[in-house]
Motif scaffolding. Structure first.
Motif, short mmCIF file in Angstrom:
data_model
loop_
_atom_site.label_atom_id
_atom_site.label_comp_id
_atom_site.label_asym_id
_atom_site.label_seq_id
_atom_site.Cartn_x
_atom_site.Cartn_y
_atom_site.Cartn_z
N GLN A 55 -4.24 29.18 109.47
CA GLN A 55 -5.49 29.94 109.41
C GLN A 55 -6.12 30.09 110.79
O GLN A 55 -6.58 31.17 111.15
N ARG A 56 -6.13 29.00 111.57
CA ARG A 56 -6.70 29.07 112.91
C ARG A 56 -5.87 30.00 113.81
O ARG A 56 -6.42 30.75 114.61
N LEU A 57 -4.56 29.94 113.65
CA LEU A 57 -3.70 30.82 114.43
C LEU A 57 -3.95 32.27 114.08
O LEU A 57 -4.07 33.12 114.98
N SER A 95 -5.04 36.37 121.12
CA SER A 95 -5.09 35.43 122.25
C SER A 95 -3.86 34.54 122.29
O SER A 95 -3.25 34.34 123.35
N VAL A 96 -3.46 33.99 121.14
CA VAL A 96 -2.32 33.10 121.10
C VAL A 96 -1.03 33.84 121.45
O VAL A 96 -0.20 33.35 122.22
N LEU A 97 -0.85 35.04 120.91
CA LEU A 97 0.36 35.82 121.18
C LEU A 97 0.44 36.21 122.65
O LEU A 97 1.53 36.22 123.24
N PHE A 98 -0.69 36.57 123.24
CA PHE A 98 -0.69 36.87 124.67
C PHE A 98 -0.28 35.65 125.48
O PHE A 98 0.49 35.74 126.44
N PHE A 110 13.16 34.38 122.61
CA PHE A 110 13.58 34.38 121.20
C PHE A 110 12.56 33.64 120.34
O PHE A 110 12.23 34.08 119.24
N VAL A 111 12.07 32.51 120.84
CA VAL A 111 11.07 31.73 120.10
C VAL A 111 9.80 32.54 119.92
O VAL A 111 9.19 32.54 118.85
N ALA A 112 9.40 33.24 120.98
CA ALA A 112 8.18 34.05 120.91
C ALA A 112 8.33 35.22 119.95
O ALA A 112 7.33 35.77 119.48
N ASN A 113 9.55 35.62 119.66
CA ASN A 113 9.79 36.70 118.70
C ASN A 113 9.86 36.18 117.27
O ASN A 113 9.43 36.86 116.33
N PHE A 150 1.46 41.79 116.94
CA PHE A 150 2.71 41.35 117.56
C PHE A 150 3.22 42.41 118.53
O PHE A 150 3.58 42.10 119.68
N VAL A 151 3.27 43.65 118.10
CA VAL A 151 3.80 44.73 118.96
C VAL A 151 2.92 44.92 120.19
O VAL A 151 3.41 45.05 121.31
N LEU A 152 1.60 44.93 119.98
CA LEU A 152 0.67 45.15 121.10
C LEU A 152 0.78 44.05 122.14
O LEU A 152 0.91 44.32 123.35
N THR A 153 0.75 42.80 121.71
CA THR A 153 0.79 41.69 122.66
C THR A 153 2.16 41.56 123.32
O THR A 153 2.26 41.11 124.46
#
Length: 244
Positions: free
Chosen positions: A138-140, A146-149, A160-163, A176-179
């Protein structure tokens, strides 16, 4: 009577098939010699590549993008060499655009494959639980951008992990696509820039130095962007309204 969603009506093997194919190809690729995609191969074939580019520019761009997407989508080795090749063939501006677009499409393919299979099931189970994992998710989700950036900007997070991880915790597709597209720009531009001068490096008998990304004048601004991306999370934490 409520009808099941289309994804729920599909057999489980069909939902998991795309990710399974990606994993199998990635494993095979990891244990397969990749000499065909190396700086030495680029050195040996650079004139042929330049001649083909000059004669068939559009086809060269299409082929390059297709190869890059496949490399990222199947997590094959050689993404860095491909980024440098983009700068070598197309210059800084066009090369950066093609590199960013290709990497983003490839990353999106992994994300969609993971979300269609394990991602939807895992995210639903976490939401249905009452434990710590649900609170973390929920926090994520509340700090997705911010977290994805941060994941994209900090070089220590494997691509690969970030994907894969965002798909497993149910982040929004558009975020996901934007960041991804914006977050990979700094590193991609550096690799493309290296590629612009790779011909001169080869003429001197040298090999492109990819450690440039870790030079203070390069990594400093990247870490600065990462700090800006983390700022909203820190502000919310200090105010006591959010907890990561």
């Amino acid at each position: 009577m409520t009808q099941p969603a289309p994804d729920e009506r599909r057999p489980a093997w069909r939902r998991h098939l795309p990710l399974a194919v990606i994993v199998v190809v990635a494993i095979v690729g990891a244990f397969t010699p990749s000499d065909w995609l190396s700086f030495e191969t680029l050195r040996e074939n650079r004139q042929a590549l330049l001649d083909f580019r000059d004669a068939h520019y559009l086809w060269m761009a299409v082929i390059f993008v297709a190869i890059y997407i496949a490399i990222v989508a199947f997590s094959l080795p050689g993404a860095s060499v491909t980024s440098v090749t983009g700068g070598f063939l197309f210059g800084l501006v066009t090369g950066s655009v093609l590199n960013v677009a290709s990497a983003t499409v490839g990353a999106t393919a992994i994300f969609l494959a993971a979300r269609a299979g394990l991602g939807e099931t895992l995210a639903a189970r976490i939401d249905a639980s009452e434990g710590r994992m649900r609170q973390i998710k929920q926090r994520l989700n509340e700090n997705e951008v911010s977290v994805l950036f941060l994941i994209r900007l900090v070089p220590v997070v494997p691509f690969f992990v970030a994907n894969l991880l965002p798909a497993l915790v149910g982040v929004k597709f558009r975020n996901f696509v934007l960041t991804t597209a914006l977050g990979i720009i700094p590193g991609t531009v550096v690799y493309t820039w290296i590629g612009v001068g790779v011909g001169e490096v080869f003429d001197r008998g040298g090999t492109p130095d990819l450690s440039l990304l870790w030079e203070p004048q390069v990594i400093g601004p990247v870490l600065g962007l990462a700090a800006l991306a983390a700022l909203p999370i820190l502000v919310r934490a200090v105010r006591g309204r959010k907890e990561i």
